[in-house]
Design a protein around this motif. Sequence first.
Motif: not given
Length: 537
Positions: A279-281, A290-291, A293-302, A334-340
């Motif tokens: 979440t630094s960017d 949003t950033k 989720k983009s990072i995590l999506s890339k690695w989950k899809n790998s 808190r709600n968001q980061v937990l769900a993500i």
Amino acid sequence: MQKGFASLAVLLILLVGISVGVYLVQNKQTFFSKAKEPQKKLTLNTSPKWGHIADLNLQNQPVRGIFFFAGPPNPNSKQFYTRIPIDAEKFEWRNDNDINFIFDQIKSAGINVIKLSWWGHNDEYNKWAPTLSSVEVNNKVFVEAEKRGLLVAPVIEVSPAFEFFREYPDNTSNLEIRIKDVLSTYGNHQNWLKLYDKNGKARKVIWLIETIHLGPVDTTKFAQTFDLVAEKIKRETKQEIGFVIDPTPLPPNGSYDGPDPNKLKNTKSLVAINPFNITSDGQTEDERLTKSKSILSKWKNSGLPLITPILPGYDDSKIRPENYQKYGDNPIWRNQVLAIARYYQTAGITLDIWNGFTEGYTFVPTVETGYENYNLAKSSFGISIVPTPIPSSTPTPTAATEMNCTQDNQCPNDYKCQVQQGETTVCPSFVNSGTSATNINDSCTPTTTIIKGQCKLAEGKSCQSNSDCYTGLVCHRNLCTNPISGVICSGTNDTTCPNGYKCVQGCSGPVTREGEKPAGYFCQIEELANQPRNCPI
């Protein structure tokens, strides 16, 4: 004649059957591609246990981890605390009672793995770490964790003494030295975390942070070098290691060069991906999420095992007051980061950081946010949260600062209600199918209720000590005062600061980047400005 025709027919059928059989064998991929399609993932020959715990007491479980700074506070870091623990004295690491309190609190949150911050040999922690994490202290972590059935893995920190992002993959000598150091120092502990690799082999975890390169690099070599290092360590120490890597930079908007999912899938020694500062960017909280989720999506899809992080918020306003970041630490966040984290994880979740008081990412109950982040930790791992009952009566105060409160108007004039324990009502969230992670009901308004608080003096009011003042203020010349003036100054000889303040230089990050501007100057209250300090991470 009929018999002859019958024999010929049988012969023809046999020949046709044999021909068809041969053709099917030679072309089985064409004929059975649809039937085989669900098994395509098996072509990588990966174990279903990949990235999960291999230690016997927690075998096959996902990681439920915390990033932990061990030991008493580094004296030079306490003045930069942006979050103060409610039980501050118990975090001084003074005796067994304090230490038992710390580890019992960790265990109660549902944790099974401690990511132990490690800054290197030769007492490097004195310069860079927020706590005095000596060898004795780190050994104590392993011992106390084992008593509670917890596993431990050292996290090799990046510092000016170990610039992974410059050295790797061309020069791995520094990395190898540090790996052998932690193995020889702590390797006899039986509760060192092991994770399964893609072949189902148990490997001792070496956790790396900021596992990136400073700029463009050969991604194949970057991936393959992990195996080369692991093989060399095995030859020299007889220990099988595996890497958990962080493919994100510590500085905001830094380099992401190096880690490539397609290349890393071919390595043997990689046991999991665990991003840290996702979440630094960004400028707004929505942009940051949003950033992430983009990072995590890339690695989950790998298809690589993914251990997702949860950061409760960030606040480095006391470390870099001239150019600070402050975000999160509210119910929607808190709600968001937990769900993500729940949506993208495939091998577990880590809480980053358990006791990061200097930069405001802490799950320890604090005077600023009460138990909200501690409850977030419990929620992350399915531990039920029992609300603390509101006291039926308020004891007669002996002084204003001892007066209990739940809102400001219950305090005398000149005082504010400082939260010690709170209860948050969060908005419902849900996860959509596909790639969308979570949505918040826009009609819902989150609320925070102070369950327990103390009346503390507001800014500009008369005081006798720092403890008299509301959080973030110091008792300066018998007045509760903000330690950071709003005035920006130009250098140590600048005399434009208000009376009682001195011009000091802010802290840069622990590692200087090429082209990075030096930290600016700001006006700080003289009691703090006159103290020696080492800038913490």
